[in-house]
Design a protein around this motif. Structure first.
Motif, short mmCIF file in Angstrom:
data_model
loop_
_atom_site.label_atom_id
_atom_site.label_comp_id
_atom_site.label_asym_id
_atom_site.label_seq_id
_atom_site.Cartn_x
_atom_site.Cartn_y
_atom_site.Cartn_z
N GLY A 10 16.31 43.47 -40.47
CA GLY A 10 17.61 43.93 -39.99
C GLY A 10 17.56 44.36 -38.54
O GLY A 10 16.84 43.80 -37.73
N ILE A 11 18.33 45.41 -38.22
CA ILE A 11 18.45 45.90 -36.85
C ILE A 11 17.09 46.38 -36.31
O ILE A 11 16.80 46.25 -35.13
CB ILE A 11 19.48 47.05 -36.76
CG1 ILE A 11 20.88 46.52 -37.09
CG2 ILE A 11 19.48 47.71 -35.40
CD1 ILE A 11 21.50 45.66 -36.03
N TRP A 14 14.95 44.48 -33.88
CA TRP A 14 15.14 44.49 -32.43
C TRP A 14 13.97 45.22 -31.74
O TRP A 14 13.66 44.96 -30.59
CB TRP A 14 16.43 45.21 -32.05
CG TRP A 14 17.68 44.52 -32.46
CD1 TRP A 14 17.79 43.46 -33.31
CD2 TRP A 14 19.00 44.84 -32.07
NE1 TRP A 14 19.10 43.10 -33.46
CE2 TRP A 14 19.87 43.94 -32.70
CE3 TRP A 14 19.55 45.83 -31.23
CZ2 TRP A 14 21.26 43.98 -32.52
CZ3 TRP A 14 20.93 45.86 -31.05
CH2 TRP A 14 21.76 44.93 -31.69
N TYR A 27 15.67 40.29 -24.93
CA TYR A 27 16.73 39.96 -25.89
C TYR A 27 17.31 41.24 -26.49
O TYR A 27 18.52 41.39 -26.63
CB TYR A 27 16.14 39.04 -26.95
CG TYR A 27 16.86 38.98 -28.27
CD1 TYR A 27 16.47 39.78 -29.34
CD2 TYR A 27 17.91 38.09 -28.47
CE1 TYR A 27 17.10 39.71 -30.56
CE2 TYR A 27 18.55 38.01 -29.69
CZ TYR A 27 18.14 38.82 -30.74
OH TYR A 27 18.77 38.75 -31.94
N ARG A 31 21.13 42.70 -26.05
CA ARG A 31 22.02 43.09 -27.14
C ARG A 31 22.56 44.51 -26.95
O ARG A 31 23.76 44.75 -27.11
CB ARG A 31 21.25 43.03 -28.47
CG ARG A 31 21.04 41.63 -29.01
CD ARG A 31 22.14 41.27 -29.93
NE ARG A 31 22.25 39.90 -30.26
CZ ARG A 31 21.89 39.37 -31.43
NH1 ARG A 31 21.31 40.13 -32.35
NH2 ARG A 31 22.08 38.10 -31.67
#
Lengths: 144, 125
Positions: A10-11, A14, A27, A31
């Motif tokens: 999921g998040i 990142w 990236y 975001r």
């Protein structure tokens, strides 16, 4: 039938999830800056909508937003824009295939497309840093 | 095909934003440096300057273009973030619908403001 794999991280993906290189963190920053700019943009639509109330309404709105905390926020949005715009140019060029080179037979030492355009990435980040510096000079030093 | 088309518009809107927002950022946030170089005059957020720009057709058109491009680019990006989370199809459709309605609503509101201010007459209106 092709199996669709679930995104189990999921998040949090990142922040890390494997052997991430510099571009993967770019990236993530892209975001985050995008979300920050979107949030600011939506508020900006309503703030600039105060023009409909005429000069007095606009001046009182600007008087409210001239406080130091908002000036700092405005500068942070500028920094986010500088990074997001220039990294976006790089991403667009990569996605259109213009920076990754031609397909070639893989021979050791292997060079992937990400590392092949690393010099361009560095130059673009230097431009972004220069733009942030110019913005900082305008925000805080020139004619204040 | 639909996703490819949306992605292409995402890239195109990014290019539009790069140009228009670049000018906007220059006028609004690099105004002191531009003034130092002899370009432009005064504080860009001062009421007279704001309304003078708002009453020019070129600025009104670019504001509406930037509004549309910015909303599409930003909300499509937000949609992409949600869609990477492997949500159920019904959740994806719901999120897509909410973002589309929000985007259209914000675009209509912002365009309405731009047009009304463009049509305003005189100082102090």
């Amino acid at each position: 039938m092709q199996q669709k794999l679930k995104n189990r991280i999921g998040i949090l993906g990142w922040l890390g999830g494997g052997r991430y290189i510099l571009d993967r963190y770019a990236y993530t920053v892209h975001r985050i800056t995008g979300l920050a700019i979107l949030a600011y943009f939506i508020m900006h639509i309503f703030v600039t909508g105060q023009r409909i109330g005429g000069h007095e309404q606009w001046e009182s709105t600007m008087a409210f937003f001239s406080k130091p905390v908002f000036r700092i926020g405005e500068f942070l949005v500028f920094l986010a824009f500088a990074f997001h715009a220039l990294n976006g140019i790089r991403l667009t060029l990569v996605e259109l295939g213009w920076l990754i080179g031609k397909a070639e037979v893989s021979e050791y030492p292997f060079r992937d497309s990400t590392r092949r355009h690393r010099p361009v990435f560095i130059v673009i980040m230097l431009f972004a840093a220069a733009l942030m510096l110019i913005g900082g000079v305008d925000f805080y030093f020139v004619m204040k | 095909m639909r996703e490819s088309r949306l992605w292409s518009w995402h890239i195109l809107s990014g290019v539009i934003i790069l140009v228009l927002l670049g000018f906007h950022m220059g006028i609004m946030h690099l105004s002191h440096i531009l003034l130092f170089m002899g370009i432009g005059s005064g504080d860009p957020v001062q009421a007279d300057q704001v309304f003078q720009r708002s009453r020019q057709a070129a600025y009104m058109i670019t504001y509406v273009l930037l509004l549309g491009a910015g909303l599409f680019h930003g909300l499509y990006g937000l949609r992409s973030i949600f869609f990477e989370l492997s949500l159920p199809k019904i959740a994806e459709k719901t999120i897509g619908g909410i973002l589309a309605v929000a985007g259209i609503g914000l675009f209509l509101y912002g365009s309405y403001i731009a047009v009304v201010v463009f049509q305003m007459n005189g100082v102090g209106s």
